[in-house]
Every structure is written in structure tokens, then in C-alpha cells.
Motif scaffolding. Structure first.
Motif, PDB file in Angstrom:
ATOM      1  N   HIS A  11      -0.065  48.253 -23.244  1.00  0.00           N
ATOM      2  CA  HIS A  11       0.406  47.209 -22.342  1.00  0.00           C
ATOM      3  C   HIS A  11      -0.002  47.600 -20.930  1.00  0.00           C
ATOM      4  O   HIS A  11       0.151  48.757 -20.527  1.00  0.00           O
ATOM      5  CB  HIS A  11       1.926  47.056 -22.443  1.00  0.00           C
ATOM      6  N   LEU A  12      -0.515  46.631 -20.190  1.00  0.00           N
ATOM      7  CA  LEU A  12      -1.015  46.871 -18.841  1.00  0.00           C
ATOM      8  C   LEU A  12      -0.165  46.098 -17.852  1.00  0.00           C
ATOM      9  O   LEU A  12       0.040  44.890 -18.024  1.00  0.00           O
ATOM     10  CB  LEU A  12      -2.464  46.409 -18.722  1.00  0.00           C
ATOM     11  N   PHE A  13       0.320  46.771 -16.839  1.00  0.00           N
ATOM     12  CA  PHE A  13       1.074  46.115 -15.774  1.00  0.00           C
ATOM     13  C   PHE A  13       0.164  46.073 -14.555  1.00  0.00           C
ATOM     14  O   PHE A  13      -0.219  47.118 -14.032  1.00  0.00           O
ATOM     15  CB  PHE A  13       2.381  46.866 -15.498  1.00  0.00           C
ATOM     16  N   VAL A  14      -0.193  44.857 -14.154  1.00  0.00           N
ATOM     17  CA  VAL A  14      -1.110  44.653 -13.036  1.00  0.00           C
ATOM     18  C   VAL A  14      -0.403  43.811 -11.976  1.00  0.00           C
ATOM     19  O   VAL A  14       0.508  43.038 -12.292  1.00  0.00           O
ATOM     20  CB  VAL A  14      -2.420  43.962 -13.487  1.00  0.00           C
ATOM     21  N   PRO A  15      -0.812  43.943 -10.709  1.00  0.00           N
ATOM     22  CA  PRO A  15      -0.160  43.136  -9.663  1.00  0.00           C
ATOM     23  C   PRO A  15      -0.214  41.649 -10.014  1.00  0.00           C
ATOM     24  O   PRO A  15      -1.239  41.144 -10.481  1.00  0.00           O
ATOM     25  CB  PRO A  15      -0.989  43.435  -8.408  1.00  0.00           C
ATOM     26  N   THR A  16       0.892  40.960  -9.782  1.00  0.00           N
ATOM     27  CA  THR A  16       0.994  39.544 -10.123  1.00  0.00           C
ATOM     28  C   THR A  16      -0.195  38.747  -9.610  1.00  0.00           C
ATOM     29  O   THR A  16      -0.782  37.952 -10.350  1.00  0.00           O
ATOM     30  CB  THR A  16       2.317  38.972  -9.559  1.00  0.00           C
ATOM     31  N   GLU A  17      -0.556  38.976  -8.354  1.00  0.00           N
ATOM     32  CA  GLU A  17      -1.615  38.170  -7.745  1.00  0.00           C
ATOM     33  C   GLU A  17      -3.002  38.470  -8.304  1.00  0.00           C
ATOM     34  O   GLU A  17      -3.955  37.738  -8.045  1.00  0.00           O
ATOM     35  CB  GLU A  17      -1.611  38.335  -6.216  1.00  0.00           C
ATOM     36  N   LYS A  18      -3.137  39.538  -9.101  1.00  0.00           N
ATOM     37  CA  LYS A  18      -4.440  39.889  -9.675  1.00  0.00           C
ATOM     38  C   LYS A  18      -4.466  39.744 -11.200  1.00  0.00           C
ATOM     39  O   LYS A  18      -5.430  40.162 -11.842  1.00  0.00           O
ATOM     40  CB  LYS A  18      -4.823  41.309  -9.259  1.00  0.00           C
ATOM     41  N   ALA A  19      -3.444  39.150 -11.770  1.00  0.00           N
ATOM     42  CA  ALA A  19      -3.350  39.041 -13.224  1.00  0.00           C
ATOM     43  C   ALA A  19      -4.502  38.240 -13.825  1.00  0.00           C
ATOM     44  O   ALA A  19      -5.084  38.644 -14.839  1.00  0.00           O
ATOM     45  CB  ALA A  19      -2.012  38.436 -13.625  1.00  0.00           C
ATOM     46  N   ASN A  20      -4.848  37.114 -13.229  1.00  0.00           N
ATOM     47  CA  ASN A  20      -5.939  36.298 -13.776  1.00  0.00           C
ATOM     48  C   ASN A  20      -7.279  37.014 -13.656  1.00  0.00           C
ATOM     49  O   ASN A  20      -8.099  36.959 -14.585  1.00  0.00           O
ATOM     50  CB  ASN A  20      -5.981  34.931 -13.102  1.00  0.00           C
ATOM     51  N   ALA A  21      -7.507  37.693 -12.550  1.00  0.00           N
ATOM     52  CA  ALA A  21      -8.739  38.473 -12.387  1.00  0.00           C
ATOM     53  C   ALA A  21      -8.793  39.606 -13.409  1.00  0.00           C
ATOM     54  O   ALA A  21      -9.860  39.916 -13.948  1.00  0.00           O
ATOM     55  CB  ALA A  21      -8.838  39.027 -10.967  1.00  0.00           C
ATOM     56  N   ALA A  22      -7.659  40.209 -13.710  1.00  0.00           N
ATOM     57  CA  ALA A  22      -7.608  41.272 -14.721  1.00  0.00           C
ATOM     58  C   ALA A  22      -7.979  40.715 -16.089  1.00  0.00           C
ATOM     59  O   ALA A  22      -8.720  41.356 -16.850  1.00  0.00           O
ATOM     60  CB  ALA A  22      -6.216  41.901 -14.760  1.00  0.00           C
ATOM     61  N   MET A  23      -7.486  39.532 -16.403  1.00  0.00           N
ATOM     62  CA  MET A  23      -7.829  38.913 -17.694  1.00  0.00           C
ATOM     63  C   MET A  23      -9.328  38.647 -17.781  1.00  0.00           C
ATOM     64  O   MET A  23      -9.944  38.864 -18.831  1.00  0.00           O
ATOM     65  CB  MET A  23      -7.031  37.624 -17.879  1.00  0.00           C
ATOM     66  N   GLU A  24      -9.936  38.213 -16.686  1.00  0.00           N
ATOM     67  CA  GLU A  24     -11.386  37.970 -16.664  1.00  0.00           C
ATOM     68  C   GLU A  24     -12.161  39.276 -16.840  1.00  0.00           C
ATOM     69  O   GLU A  24     -13.141  39.327 -17.581  1.00  0.00           O
ATOM     70  CB  GLU A  24     -11.784  37.286 -15.357  1.00  0.00           C
ATOM     71  N   ALA A  25     -11.712  40.333 -16.181  1.00  0.00           N
ATOM     72  CA  ALA A  25     -12.377  41.629 -16.307  1.00  0.00           C
ATOM     73  C   ALA A  25     -12.282  42.152 -17.741  1.00  0.00           C
ATOM     74  O   ALA A  25     -13.257  42.674 -18.285  1.00  0.00           O
ATOM     75  CB  ALA A  25     -11.746  42.635 -15.337  1.00  0.00           C
ATOM     76  N   LEU A  26     -11.128  41.989 -18.360  1.00  0.00           N
ATOM     77  CA  LEU A  26     -10.944  42.439 -19.743  1.00  0.00           C
ATOM     78  C   LEU A  26     -11.811  41.632 -20.694  1.00  0.00           C
ATOM     79  O   LEU A  26     -12.340  42.173 -21.681  1.00  0.00           O
ATOM     80  CB  LEU A  26      -9.472  42.343 -20.150  1.00  0.00           C
ATOM     81  N   ALA A  27     -12.000  40.348 -20.404  1.00  0.00           N
ATOM     82  CA  ALA A  27     -12.873  39.513 -21.244  1.00  0.00           C
ATOM     83  C   ALA A  27     -14.296  40.037 -21.217  1.00  0.00           C
ATOM     84  O   ALA A  27     -14.996  40.004 -22.231  1.00  0.00           O
ATOM     85  CB  ALA A  27     -12.808  38.067 -20.770  1.00  0.00           C
ATOM     86  N   GLU A  28     -14.739  40.553 -20.073  1.00  0.00           N
ATOM     87  CA  GLU A  28     -16.086  41.137 -19.974  1.00  0.00           C
ATOM     88  C   GLU A  28     -16.240  42.338 -20.892  1.00  0.00           C
ATOM     89  O   GLU A  28     -17.326  42.570 -21.437  1.00  0.00           O
ATOM     90  CB  GLU A  28     -16.391  41.555 -18.537  1.00  0.00           C
ATOM     91  N   LEU A  29     -15.193  43.111 -21.052  1.00  0.00           N
ATOM     92  CA  LEU A  29     -15.253  44.308 -21.901  1.00  0.00           C
ATOM     93  C   LEU A  29     -15.324  43.968 -23.390  1.00  0.00           C
ATOM     94  O   LEU A  29     -15.836  44.731 -24.179  1.00  0.00           O
ATOM     95  CB  LEU A  29     -14.034  45.184 -21.679  1.00  0.00           C
ATOM     96  N   SER A  30     -14.773  42.820 -23.768  1.00  0.00           N
ATOM     97  CA  SER A  30     -14.682  42.520 -25.201  1.00  0.00           C
ATOM     98  C   SER A  30     -15.859  41.706 -25.718  1.00  0.00           C
ATOM     99  O   SER A  30     -15.836  41.230 -26.839  1.00  0.00           O
ATOM    100  CB  SER A  30     -13.351  41.788 -25.489  1.00  0.00           C
ATOM    101  N   ILE A  31     -16.892  41.574 -24.894  1.00  0.00           N
ATOM    102  CA  ILE A  31     -18.094  40.838 -25.338  1.00  0.00           C
ATOM    103  C   ILE A  31     -18.966  41.750 -26.165  1.00  0.00           C
ATOM    104  O   ILE A  31     -19.150  42.886 -25.904  1.00  0.00           O
ATOM    105  CB  ILE A  31     -18.866  40.262 -24.127  1.00  0.00           C
TER     106      ILE A  31
END
Length: 131
Positions: A111-131
Motif C-alpha cells: 500500500h502506498l500513501f502519497v500526497p493527496t494532491e499528487k495521487a492522480n499523477a502517482a497513478m499515471e506513473a504506476l501505469a507506466e511501470l505496468s506496461i
């Protein structure tokens, strides 16, 4: 059920889920914890005090202090506790985007706890890793 250890499989199948709500980290003395009707999603005893991970609303209702407001991302893949490099790859990718992360490894998932304001950017970054 031992979970996955292969890094390539872990990254490809992590399926991150952005959880509802905001979470905070609070610290209490053990005695204070016993006085409260609190239901943390996580806790860890340190020399300086008891760290609790709580829904923000719960901390607010109890009048607890906190500094870091975050969103929780659950990596849905069942990762083995002996898996090597999974969190390193993830934290490295988030660092590329200047996103701080406080990971918690539980038995089935990370489980990853990321700053609220960067949550969507974190999801995009993680999507890059799972390609």
C-alpha cells in the motif's frame, strides 16, 4: 498462498487501486491510544511513540494532530514478502515525478500513501511501470 516474487510479473500485474478518502499519520503514547476508541488501518510501535495510520475524518473527530495528508494506493497483486526490487522500482518511478511515498507492506499487498494532491499523477506513473 506465498505470493509472487518475480519482479517483471509483479510490475506487469500490480493493478493499482486508488482508495477513497484521505489518510493521515498520527503519533500517540501507548497510554493515550488505550483511552481512545480508534480504529487505525495500520499501526507501528516506535521508541518515540505509537504511529497510527487513520482516515483523516477519524483523526479530525478525535482531535489528533497530523501533518501529512495522503491518499492510499493499493497494489492489487499478491506480492511475496521476500520479493526483491518491487518497492524499489515503484519508489524510483514516483521519485522521477517528485512524488513522495510512504509504503506499507502487508501480507497480501503493498500500500502506498502519497500526497493527496499528487495521487492522480502517482497513478499515471504506476501505469507506466505496468506496461
Amino acid at each position: 498462498m506465498l505470493g509472487e516474487t518475480n519482479l517483471a510479473v509483479l510490475l506487469k500485474s500490480m493493478k493499482p487501486v486508488l482508495r477513497d478518502g484521505e489518510f493521515v499519520f498520527c503519533t500517540l503514547s501507548p497510554g493515550h491510544f488505550n483511552e481512545l476508541a480508534v480504529q487505525p488501518i495500520g499501526q507501528f510501535q516506535e521508541d518515540e511513540g505509537l504511529t497510527l495510520i487513520l482516515k483523516r475524518e477519524q483523526a479530525d473527530n478525535l482531535g489528533l494532530q497530523y501533518e501529512y495528508i495522503s491518499r492510499m494506493i493499493t497494489l492489487s497483486v499478491h506480492s511475496n514478502l521476500n520479493a526483491v526490487g518491487f518497492l524499489a522500482a515503484i519508489t524510483g518511478k514516483l521519485a522521477e515525478y517528485a512524488i513522495s511515498v510512504n509504503p506499507v507492506a502487508a501480507y497480501y499487498h503493498d500500500h502506498l500513501f502519497v500526497p493527496t494532491e499528487k495521487a492522480n499523477a502517482a497513478m499515471e506513473a504506476l501505469a507506466e511501470l505496468s506496461i
